[in-house]
Design a protein around this motif. Structure first.
Motif, PDB file in Angstrom:
ATOM      1  N   ILE A  78     -76.447  49.408  29.273  1.00 13.14           N
ATOM      2  CA  ILE A  78     -75.538  49.955  30.275  1.00 13.14           C
ATOM      3  C   ILE A  78     -76.362  50.415  31.481  1.00 13.14           C
ATOM      4  CG2 ILE A  78     -75.618  52.236  29.188  1.00 13.14           C
ATOM      5  CD1 ILE A  78     -72.821  52.764  30.225  1.00 13.14           C
ATOM      6  N   GLY A  79     -75.822  50.220  32.676  1.00 14.91           N
ATOM      7  CA  GLY A  79     -76.433  50.748  33.878  1.00 14.91           C
ATOM      8  C   GLY A  79     -77.652  50.009  34.383  1.00 14.91           C
ATOM      9  N   ALA A  80     -77.877  48.785  33.963  1.00 12.82           N
ATOM     10  CA  ALA A  80     -79.044  48.024  34.420  1.00 12.82           C
ATOM     11  C   ALA A  80     -78.711  47.285  35.713  1.00 12.82           C
ATOM     12  CB  ALA A  80     -79.494  47.042  33.348  1.00 12.82           C
ATOM     13  N   SER A  81     -79.740  46.704  36.337  1.00 11.72           N
ATOM     14  CA  SER A  81     -79.567  45.880  37.523  1.00 11.72           C
ATOM     15  C   SER A  81     -79.966  44.444  37.206  1.00 11.72           C
ATOM     16  CB  SER A  81     -80.403  46.419  38.688  1.00 11.72           C
ATOM     17  OG  SER A  81     -81.786  46.208  38.458  1.00 11.72           O
ATOM     18  N   GLU A  82     -79.798  43.562  38.194  1.00 10.70           N
ATOM     19  CA  GLU A  82     -80.143  42.163  37.957  1.00 10.70           C
ATOM     20  C   GLU A  82     -81.636  41.968  37.730  1.00 10.70           C
ATOM     21  OE1 GLU A  82     -79.679  42.717  42.464  1.00 10.70           O
ATOM     22  OE2 GLU A  82     -78.752  43.430  40.611  1.00 10.70           O
ATOM     23  N   LEU A  83     -82.478  42.865  38.266  1.00 16.15           N
ATOM     24  CA  LEU A  83     -83.923  42.755  38.070  1.00 16.15           C
ATOM     25  C   LEU A  83     -84.296  43.026  36.614  1.00 16.15           C
ATOM     26  CD1 LEU A  83     -85.257  44.508  41.306  1.00 16.15           C
ATOM     27  CD2 LEU A  83     -84.995  42.063  40.856  1.00 16.15           C
ATOM     28  N   GLY A  84     -83.649  44.023  36.022  1.00 14.36           N
ATOM     29  CA  GLY A  84     -83.916  44.311  34.617  1.00 14.36           C
ATOM     30  C   GLY A  84     -83.490  43.180  33.712  1.00 14.36           C
ATOM     31  N   LEU A  85     -82.341  42.582  33.983  1.00  9.29           N
ATOM     32  CA  LEU A  85     -81.880  41.459  33.164  1.00  9.29           C
ATOM     33  C   LEU A  85     -82.725  40.213  33.381  1.00  9.29           C
ATOM     34  CD1 LEU A  85     -78.010  41.794  33.352  1.00  9.29           C
ATOM     35  CD2 LEU A  85     -79.538  42.480  31.514  1.00  9.29           C
ATOM     36  N   LEU A  86     -83.251  40.043  34.586  1.00 10.64           N
ATOM     37  CA  LEU A  86     -84.133  38.903  34.834  1.00 10.64           C
ATOM     38  C   LEU A  86     -85.411  39.004  34.016  1.00 10.64           C
ATOM     39  CD1 LEU A  86     -83.800  38.310  38.683  1.00 10.64           C
ATOM     40  CD2 LEU A  86     -83.158  36.736  36.868  1.00 10.64           C
ATOM     41  N   SER A  87     -85.956  40.210  33.875  1.00  6.93           N
ATOM     42  CA  SER A  87     -87.152  40.379  33.050  1.00  6.93           C
ATOM     43  C   SER A  87     -86.863  40.054  31.596  1.00  6.93           C
ATOM     44  CB  SER A  87     -87.677  41.811  33.183  1.00  6.93           C
ATOM     45  OG  SER A  87     -86.712  42.756  32.727  1.00  6.93           O
ATOM     46  N   VAL A  88     -85.666  40.402  31.123  1.00  6.41           N
ATOM     47  CA  VAL A  88     -85.281  40.059  29.755  1.00  6.41           C
ATOM     48  C   VAL A  88     -85.100  38.549  29.615  1.00  6.41           C
ATOM     49  CG1 VAL A  88     -83.509  40.354  27.983  1.00  6.41           C
ATOM     50  CG2 VAL A  88     -84.212  42.315  29.361  1.00  6.41           C
ATOM     51  N   ALA A  89     -84.475  37.925  30.596  1.00  6.65           N
ATOM     52  CA  ALA A  89     -84.237  36.485  30.533  1.00  6.65           C
ATOM     53  C   ALA A  89     -85.543  35.690  30.551  1.00  6.65           C
ATOM     54  CB  ALA A  89     -83.347  36.051  31.695  1.00  6.65           C
ATOM     55  N   GLU A  90     -86.540  36.181  31.285  1.00  2.00           N
ATOM     56  CA  GLU A  90     -87.812  35.458  31.381  1.00  2.00           C
ATOM     57  C   GLU A  90     -88.646  35.585  30.117  1.00  2.00           C
ATOM     58  OE1 GLU A  90     -89.660  37.056  34.802  1.00  2.00           O
ATOM     59  OE2 GLU A  90     -88.320  36.061  36.235  1.00  2.00           O
ATOM     60  N   GLU A  91     -88.602  36.742  29.456  1.00  2.00           N
ATOM     61  CA  GLU A  91     -89.449  36.973  28.279  1.00  2.00           C
ATOM     62  C   GLU A  91     -88.755  36.592  26.976  1.00  2.00           C
ATOM     63  OE1 GLU A  91     -92.536  37.844  28.364  1.00  2.00           O
ATOM     64  OE2 GLU A  91     -92.715  38.294  30.502  1.00  2.00           O
ATOM     65  N   CYS A  92     -87.467  36.887  26.870  1.00  2.00           N
ATOM     66  CA  CYS A  92     -86.731  36.668  25.618  1.00  2.00           C
ATOM     67  C   CYS A  92     -85.935  35.368  25.719  1.00  2.00           C
ATOM     68  CB  CYS A  92     -85.795  37.845  25.332  1.00  2.00           C
ATOM     69  SG  CYS A  92     -86.614  39.451  25.293  1.00  2.00           S
ATOM     70  N   LEU A  93     -86.609  34.278  25.458  1.00  2.00           N
ATOM     71  CA  LEU A  93     -85.972  32.962  25.596  1.00  2.00           C
ATOM     72  C   LEU A  93     -84.966  32.693  24.486  1.00  2.00           C
ATOM     73  CD1 LEU A  93     -89.102  30.853  26.619  1.00  2.00           C
ATOM     74  CD2 LEU A  93     -87.418  31.973  28.102  1.00  2.00           C
ATOM     75  N   THR A  94     -85.039  33.441  23.369  1.00  2.00           N
ATOM     76  CA  THR A  94     -84.123  33.223  22.244  1.00  2.00           C
ATOM     77  C   THR A  94     -82.922  34.158  22.286  1.00  2.00           C
ATOM     78  OG1 THR A  94     -85.411  34.735  20.856  1.00  2.00           O
ATOM     79  CG2 THR A  94     -85.997  32.394  20.786  1.00  2.00           C
ATOM     80  N   LEU A  95     -82.730  34.895  23.378  1.00  3.44           N
ATOM     81  CA  LEU A  95     -81.597  35.819  23.474  1.00  3.44           C
ATOM     82  C   LEU A  95     -80.287  35.034  23.398  1.00  3.44           C
ATOM     83  CD1 LEU A  95     -80.849  38.815  23.950  1.00  3.44           C
ATOM     84  CD2 LEU A  95     -80.657  38.257  26.382  1.00  3.44           C
ATOM     85  N   GLN A  96     -79.444  35.400  22.438  1.00  6.77           N
ATOM     86  CA  GLN A  96     -78.200  34.672  22.208  1.00  6.77           C
ATOM     87  C   GLN A  96     -76.951  35.520  22.426  1.00  6.77           C
ATOM     88  OE1 GLN A  96     -78.420  33.020  18.270  1.00  6.77           O
ATOM     89  NE2 GLN A  96     -80.017  31.564  18.798  1.00  6.77           N
ATOM     90  N   GLU A  97     -77.065  36.837  22.279  1.00  6.84           N
ATOM     91  CA  GLU A  97     -75.889  37.709  22.389  1.00  6.84           C
ATOM     92  C   GLU A  97     -76.215  38.882  23.303  1.00  6.84           C
ATOM     93  OE1 GLU A  97     -72.719  40.168  19.529  1.00  6.84           O
ATOM     94  OE2 GLU A  97     -74.297  38.907  18.667  1.00  6.84           O
ATOM     95  N   LEU A  98     -75.322  39.157  24.242  1.00 10.67           N
ATOM     96  CA  LEU A  98     -75.548  40.199  25.230  1.00 10.67           C
ATOM     97  C   LEU A  98     -74.242  40.953  25.468  1.00 10.67           C
ATOM     98  CD1 LEU A  98     -77.554  41.479  27.242  1.00 10.67           C
ATOM     99  CD2 LEU A  98     -76.845  39.757  28.912  1.00 10.67           C
ATOM    100  N   GLU A  99     -74.345  42.277  25.472  1.00  8.15           N
ATOM    101  CA  GLU A  99     -73.199  43.145  25.746  1.00  8.15           C
ATOM    102  C   GLU A  99     -73.563  44.058  26.906  1.00  8.15           C
ATOM    103  OE1 GLU A  99     -70.600  46.682  23.552  1.00  8.15           O
ATOM    104  OE2 GLU A  99     -71.494  45.061  22.350  1.00  8.15           O
ATOM    105  N   LEU A 100     -72.842  43.923  28.007  1.00  5.11           N
ATOM    106  CA  LEU A 100     -73.155  44.642  29.235  1.00  5.11           C
ATOM    107  C   LEU A 100     -72.033  45.603  29.585  1.00  5.11           C
ATOM    108  CD1 LEU A 100     -74.646  41.899  31.574  1.00  5.11           C
ATOM    109  CD2 LEU A 100     -75.853  43.677  30.347  1.00  5.11           C
ATOM    110  N   HIS A 101     -72.378  46.886  29.690  1.00  7.79           N
ATOM    111  CA  HIS A 101     -71.436  47.897  30.135  1.00  7.79           C
ATOM    112  C   HIS A 101     -71.719  48.237  31.593  1.00  7.79           C
ATOM    113  CE1 HIS A 101     -69.833  49.188  26.087  1.00  7.79           C
ATOM    114  NE2 HIS A 101     -70.841  48.412  25.760  1.00  7.79           N
TER     115      HIS A 101
END
Length: 490
Positions: free
Chosen positions: A203-226
């Motif tokens: 909750i409360g993240a920005s696009e920069l924080g999610l970009l860092s997750v997308a670049e490092e965690c290539l196996t991310l399959q489920e995401l819940e954003l508040h």
């Protein structure tokens, strides 16, 4: 004149001697950390002592054997073997096992896969990564909320809970949520330490924080954003392997944000492998849902929770060609102006339609929804307001229904139920629970005949229903000489 010894001391103290130091050899580096070798050395010494006759044992060997009962025998096991043993134990024993020693504590942390973080400092300091290096499922909601620890007042919602002071009259998102910069920094630390992350709740993240997750965690399959917004969805677009996504835009009394057609289009173009999508309190229109249907061709399950869609969006569902499950939860309206029937289309692959706690008073929107879902096989109504005989009669357009569940539909009568289900020739399972206007005494012979052909019947329209006891010896559930599963709740 200097002596020979003084000249040697002068040479050793010269600044050039540090440059002439010999480089460390591979064997020195390997033997520098001998901690993993201790169990091996101990085992070799013990085996040698046990194979030696007592008369030839030294005092050191005798001491080793006499103290064997006091020694931690798990030291004889490597970390891999001990991890396999600990992984076979039930989950209820894991907390107790971690208290045995530091080694067991570290090994037990390597077995943890799912964690709900309660303290943001635990993540930001790096202790979370050291303690639990193999996490695949992380929930950061509670850790992102700033709340007094000594408060006895708990403000709860089905999606989150937070402790508040007695003087608080409402939830101030700017004061009770951590700064965006701090959350982004924590996400970057989590992504670098847990590259195998598969599920994340934030909750409360920005696009920069999610970009860092997308670049490092290539196996991310489920995401819940508040507290999701259009700008935040730019970061999600980089998660190419994302399959399950839940977006929460507004949460009454807690926070508010905006997800419109712009964000839905960005999402559709980036996450083309989506299988399940839930839009909670999100805005949008025909264009946003159409973009999702055209780009996310693998989408099989779509859920709307308290949606704020503009009129005419319902016709865009026909672009979801592989959609199998459609859910509406706590929706105050379906579509205020669905448009003409010839523009609606329908979902040919749809199998399940679930409506829970929705207001179905608008005949025009309900009729349009049933037209779009005419190929459905499983229909469920649970605690829906306004579902009377006239509204339910629109369900006669369903010609392939095999399963019907009615629960908490107090306006529907036995006559309205009979009118619809007698037109369904393929009905096999029926469940009627807590529908007080459906009476046992109003069951017609035609409806009784239909009951006898069903594979499964759950019938308890109210607490005074006597049909269950009166049908025990009628042989209902028998079809074609074979007995099918039968459940009549008394």
């Amino acid at each position: 004149m200097l002596s020979l010894e003084e000249e040697k001391l002068k040479e050793n103290s010269s600044p050039n001697t540090s440059l002439k130091k010999r480089a460390p050899t591979w064997s020195n580096l390997w033997l520098k950390n001998t901690k993993p070798l201790k169990p091996v050395v101990f085992t070799m010494q013990l085996q040698q002592s046990l194979s030696t006759p007592n008369s030839k044992l030294s005092n050191k060997d005798k001491t080793l054997i006499s103290n064997f009962s006091k020694v931690d025998r798990t030291l004889l096991l490597s970390d891999d073997i001990l991890l396999r043993i600990l992984s076979k134990l039930p989950l209820s024993q894991r907390n107790a096992n971690s208290l045995v020693c530091k080694r067991w504590l570290n090994l037990q942390g390597r077995l943890v896969r799912s964690l709900r973080v309660l303290n943001w400092d635990f993540l930001e300091s790096g202790r979370l990564i050291l303690r639990f290096p193999n996490l695949t499922n992380v929930d950061l909601i509670n850790a992102s909320l700033v709340s007094p620890r000594n408060s006895g007042i708990l403000l709860s919602h089905k999606l989150l809970s937070v402790h508040v002071d007695s003087w608080v009259t409402r939830f101030y998102e700017h004061n009770m949520l951590l700064p965006v910069e701090m959350i982004d920094k924590g996400l970057a630390n989590l992504a670098s330490g847990c590259p195998n992350l598969r599920r994340l709740v934030v909750i409360g993240a920005s696009e920069l924080g999610l970009l860092s997750v997308a670049e490092e965690c290539l196996t991310l399959q489920e995401l819940e954003l508040h507290k999701c917004s259009d700008n935040l969805l730019r970061g999600i677009a980089a998660c190419e392997n994302l399959q399950i996504l839940k977006l929460v835009g507004n949460l009454d009394g807690f926070y508010s944000s905006l997800v419109s057609d712009i964000g839905l289009t960005i999402l559709a173009q980036g996450c083309k492998r989506l299988v399940k999508l839930e839009l909670n309190s999100c805005e949008g229109s025909f264009d946003g849902i159409k973009a999702i249907g055209q780009c996310c061709q693998m989408l099989e399950e779509l859920t709307f929770v308290d949606h704020r869609m503009d009129g005419g969006w319902l016709a865009a569902l026909s672009y979801c060609e592989n959609l199998k499950t459609l859910r509406f939860v706590s929706c105050r309206r379906i579509d205020p102006s669905p448009g003409p029937d010839e523009y609606l289309g329908y979902c040919a692959a749809l199998e399940r339609l679930h409506l829970q706690k929705c207001q179905l008073r608008d005949k025009k929107s309900v009729r349009a929804l049933f037209r779009v879902c005419e190929a459905v096989r499983e229909v469920m109504f649970q605690d829906c307001w306004g579902l009377d005989n006239d509204i339910f009669s629109f369900a006669s357009v369903f010609r392939r229904v095999r399963f019907l569940s009615l629960e908490g539909c107090s306006l529907l009568t036995t006559e309205g139920l009979e009118y619809v289900i007698l037109s369904w020739t393929g009905l096999e399972n029926l469940s009627v629970m807590s529908c007080k206007n459906i009476k046992d005494g109003e069951v017609s012979p035609a409806l009784s005949t239909l009951f006898s052909t069903l594979k499964e019947l759950k019938w308890r329209p109210d607490t005074k229903s006597l049909l269950a006891s009166s049908l025990m010896e009628t042989g209902m559930g028998r079809k074609g000489g074979k007995f099918f599963k039968k459940t009549i709740m008394a």
